[in-house]
Design an enzyme around this catalytic site. Structure first.
Site, PDB file in Angstrom:
ATOM      1  N   ALA B  95       0.851  -1.204  -0.036  1.00 40.55           N
ATOM      2  CA  ALA B  95      -0.122  -0.056   0.168  1.00 40.55           C
ATOM      3  C   ALA B  95       0.743   1.070   0.003  1.00 40.55           C
ATOM      4  O   ALA B  95       0.088   2.180  -0.220  1.00 40.55           O
ATOM      5  CB  ALA B  95      -0.978  -0.205   1.411  1.00 40.55           C
ATOM      6  N   LYS B  96       2.045   1.104   0.468  1.00 42.49           N
ATOM      7  CA  LYS B  96       3.071   2.358   0.351  1.00 42.49           C
ATOM      8  C   LYS B  96       2.477   3.335   1.158  1.00 42.49           C
ATOM      9  O   LYS B  96       2.597   4.698   0.560  1.00 42.49           O
ATOM     10  CB  LYS B  96       3.484   2.500  -0.784  1.00 42.49           C
ATOM     11  CG  LYS B  96       4.220   1.608  -1.392  1.00 42.49           C
ATOM     12  CD  LYS B  96       5.169   1.451  -2.849  1.00 42.49           C
ATOM     13  CE  LYS B  96       5.920   0.434  -3.163  1.00 42.49           C
ATOM     14  NZ  LYS B  96       5.134  -0.750  -3.714  1.00 42.49           N
TER      15      LYS B  96
END
Lengths: 269, 269
Positions: B95-96
């Site tokens: 998802a960063k």
């Protein structure tokens, strides 16, 4: 939305206020919890009460993702409501995304096409090919995290990367990206003295400024060093406005707080 | 899941393969588009065909967000299917994310509680208070972007921040964060020679390694410099496995590609 349209709206409303729609179900008035979609009902009431006082709304996407599919539905209803009823207002998906090229394209599609936001916030750590897919969308804006308003900003951002602070390198480097005219930057109000340095690198770019109010930043200081010839500032307030009251009159109290900030801004316009 | 459970699974399966579930509707076999939820049906077929060959699955969240509410539903079905049928497999929400403290808590809630992933990838730019809310969850893992596999990594990550490359500073600094034992790191396979340096700073931490195959990285090189006493590597392949065929036999072909990679790994175990 073009930058010119944003600037025209600022002059017309005499405000460069952005209101953060960070809805936390534990903080909103209790009577809303009985409605079918409390998050949307809260946002709708805040928007109805404040749309003439601000030029931008900024939902922080984390607050919607935390409620899963229901949260995502509330986000969609909120942006649709804004785009239908207030198309002149600049919308910011505060998502802080950024990934390798083909993946950033998917995020750009999500926020610019599916949700039809005017802009999205992006983390710069992964560099050029993580940012350019967002910049490729005409009349959409990519708001790069430069200098954030939190304590952790001092971990890396203010340290020197080859003799220049990382946040300045981020700004300098981003100017070389394709379609860089679509860039704006996040610059925290808690570091007003840095605005002077930043304006040397980007004299005209719009800066999205969190941290006024709840986080202790001063509007006066930010305007002193940050205003550009086309204003170039969007001052965000989230908790200070939307949670000023959690009684039935929450929307009117929010409007009062927004009016106070708007009035403070007028002297700089 | 504890790190010990992950290591035990690696030894049992003789594999440290992670399969990226990055579903693009334009790339999957046409016959799946007629089903009610093509993304989930594709993932289910890949999982059914490959779960004995890999120890982790990594959906990149961008590919789900790009399809709005429907995409989010497919993601939820995918992680629920994994947790129900293969609870021993390590799950990574790629998802960063990363935001100021209270907002990072909302993201942590989304991925660790609502979706019940074992881990999530996090961008370090905003520093300590943007990472620690994720670390607070016991037996959940926070995978920090250190050195990514894309060209843009050279914009900032490999430049020197006060005489040490930024990615090394990120790793060093993150060791001082509270609950840092819950940290893993993203290190791109395209930069295998850096693994030696990284192992001097974190001899035992798990590294999630993208970039083998499609992006040109060498498994041999990564293992030479990156293996630790408890393995300490998860090698990710997304496109190279899941899009190896787009005919009806896509799942079997995916399993064959996964088997090839798994076999290459065995000699290092």
């Amino acid at each position: 939305m073009t930058t010119e349209q944003l600037v025209a709206q600022i002059h017309k409303k005499k405000s460069f206020l952005c209101i953060g729609l960070d809805v936390d179900l534990t903080k909103i008035p209790k009577h809303l919890l009985e409605t079918e979609d409390p998050i949307f009902e809260f946002n709708k009431a805040i928007i109805d009460a404040t749309h003439h006082l601000c030029v931008a709304y900024k939902p922080n996407i984390a607050f919607y993702e935390a409620y899963g599919i229901d949260g995502w539905k509330s986000l969609k209803k909120t942006i649709d409501y804004l785009n239908k009823n207030h198309p002149e207002i600049f919308t910011i998906a505060d998502a802080k995304r950024g990934d390798i090229g083909n993946t950033s394209s998917m995020y750009a599609k999500a926020f610019f096409e599916d949700l039809a936001f005017d802009s999205v916030t992006i983390a710069p750590y992964m560099g050029k090919d993580s940012v350019e897919p967002f910049l490729a969308f005409p009349n959409k804006h990519t708001i790069l995290l430069a200098l954030t308003s939190n304590q952790g900003a001092f971990d890396f951002q203010t340290k020197k990367l080859e003799n220049q602070e990382l946040y300045k390198q981020v700004i300098e480097t981003s100017k070389t990206y394709e379609n860089s005219e679509n860039l704006m930057y996040v610059v925290g109000a808690t570091k007003a003295s840095y605005f002077k340095e930043i304006r040397k690198i980007i004299p005209n770019s719009f800066l999205l400024v969190p941290g006024v109010g709840a986080q202790g930043g001063s509007l006066q200081e930010v305007c002193k060093y940050g205003l550009s010839s086309n204003i170039g500032l969007l001052i965000n307030s989230s908790r200070g406005i939307i949670y000023a009251s959690n009684a039935k009159d929450f929307a009117e109290v929010a409007a009062q707080k927004a009016t106070d900030l708007k009035n403070e801004m007028q002297e700089f316009l």
